[in-house]
Enzyme design. Structure first.
Site: not given
Length: 430
Positions: A87, A166, A173, A188
């Site tokens: 990621h 999430d 957010r 998250s």
């Protein structure tokens, strides 16, 4: 009607006053928000309290586990090969997933890359791949597992069932100014990655102008938090801290980033893209039990390219098809001779976005051929009139605002000026 065990206002008060929430309170809060009992306005107050006051280590772990528990978890035990995933926190010109997934898979390791779309100045991996004629992002579970077994690498859209809490929280957010809260970023990212079910994970955590978090110290804090969360969940996790002050590679956009990724898979490509790709591949393969894997050899001998071609074909794409080309281009040349000493990532990312390579709203389409091709990188000697970069767009009216974003974003110093590039990889956290 069932009586709720907690009052959300009490929890908001506790966090507002710098208190810690218990495991039971966090579990209830995430569940209650997911099922709609807690309203967006109440969760907005909670996320701002977290943004301002932070969370303790145990709270972040509990928040991550509660978000995983809000949905389904994938399981790769039936595969005949080990799994590893990567990621990136995202940046300008960050196309690393494209060459990395097939490169690692060429060693007999499964790489289940559930990716997303771009928003704002950071591009989405799925948007890039959709430049390839016929390629599709949406796979059924059966197609996903079959491709992992046969090809080894899959890059596709995540299903709605993974960490739905999430998805809800992320959207909130985004509109409440709380995106940069480290506990919320870490939970998250890691809730989705752990729910994906991979056995090991390598994180590319970026800092600098074009990164999510500009400050290297905050990026390191995020990396340390995520590595700890991974280990808590039984996922072997390593993070590299990488520099995003300068765009990565020579392309920013979608189709042009695919083109550059294929150059890397063919054994060429820009040195910085190759360096990050190789470093991450080594980390992923070490976690998957192959610490001695010769990654460079797989780029040179065609194995990685063969896996790329198989991966693209398996998802309906034609790896030999021509990529889209923009209708209009605008070349910016060097105003003087000398040494290019500055090329700031964020303005170049914003300029590519304004050209049509990104989207302002989730529902906006992207223009796959839009973007920027760089002809020089910091440290290069340039001569007056030499092309510095080329803007590409389908509508020439987009060039003006893109050029506005680039005012002051690059600088040419006097000929002979000494220039030392900062290291691309600034640290490793395990």
């Amino acid at each position: 009607m069932a009586i709720e065990p907690f009052d959300v206002v009490d929890l908001i008060h506790a966090k507002r006053d710098k208190g810690a929430l218990s495991t039971a309170q966090i579990d209830w809060m995430i569940d209650a928000y997911t099922r709609g009992y807690i309203g967006d306005e109440q969760m907005a107050a909670m996320t701002m309290a977290i943004f301002l006051n932070g969370m303790q280590r145990e709270e972040i772990r509990d928040l991550t586990l509660a978000m995983i528990a809000s949905g389904e978890r994938m399981n790769f035990d039936a595969l005949s090969k080990p799994t590893t995933d990567k990621h990136s926190t995202g940046g300008v010109g960050d196309k690393i997933t494209l060459p990395l997934a097939p490169l690692v898979a060429s060693f007999g390791v499964a790489v289940p890359q559930l990716s997303g779309r771009g928003l704002g100045h950071t591009g989405g991996t799925l948007d890039k791949l959709e430049s390839i004629p016929g390629w599709r992002a949406d796979l059924s579970n059966d197609e996903f597992f079959a491709q992992l077994e046969s090809v080894g690498s899959v890059i596709c859209a995540a299903g709605a069932g993974l960490a739905p809490a999430d998805k809800k929280l992320y959207a909130l957010r985004d509109i409440t100014g709380t995106v940069e809260a480290i506990p919320l970023i870490a939970s998250s990212i890691m809730s989705k990655k752990i729910a994906e079910g991979t056995a090991s994970l390598v994180l590319d955590v970026k800092f600098g102008s074009g990164a999510f978090l500009k400050d290297p110290a905050r990026s390191r804090e995020l990396a340390e938090t995520m590595v700890a969360l991974g280990k808590d969940a039984g996922v072997a996790t390593v993070a590299l801290l990488t520099n995003m002050n300068v765009p990565l590679g020579l392309t920013i956009g979608n189709a042009n980033e695919v083109r550059e990724s294929v150059e890397v898979l063919a054994g060429g490509g820009p040195a910085d893209v190759v360096e990050i790709t190789v470093a991450l591949a080594r980390e992923m393969l070490a976690l998957a039990g192959q610490p001695e894997a010769d990654v460079e050899a797989a780029l040179k001998d065609g194995r990685a390219m063969d896996t790329w071609n198989a991966m693209i074909r398996a998802q309906g794409g034609d790896p030999s098809a021509a990529l889209p080309v923009a209708r209009e281009t605008h070349v910016v040349t060097a105003p003087s001779s000398g040494v290019l000493v500055k090329q700031e990532a964020l303005p170049f990312g914003i300029a590519a976005w304004r050209l049509g390579a990104g989207r302002a709203r989730k529902q906006d389409p992207v223009q796959h051929a839009a973007g920027i091709d760089l002809h020089a990188k910091p440290g290069d000697t340039v001569t007056e009139g030499q092309p510095l970069f080329t803007l590409s767009a389908d509508e020439p009216a987009r060039f003006e605002r893109a050029l506005e974003a680039l005012e002051g974003a690059y600088e040419i110093a006097a000929p002979g000026t000494a220039f030392t590039a900062d290291p691309l990889i600034a640290g490793r956290i395990a």
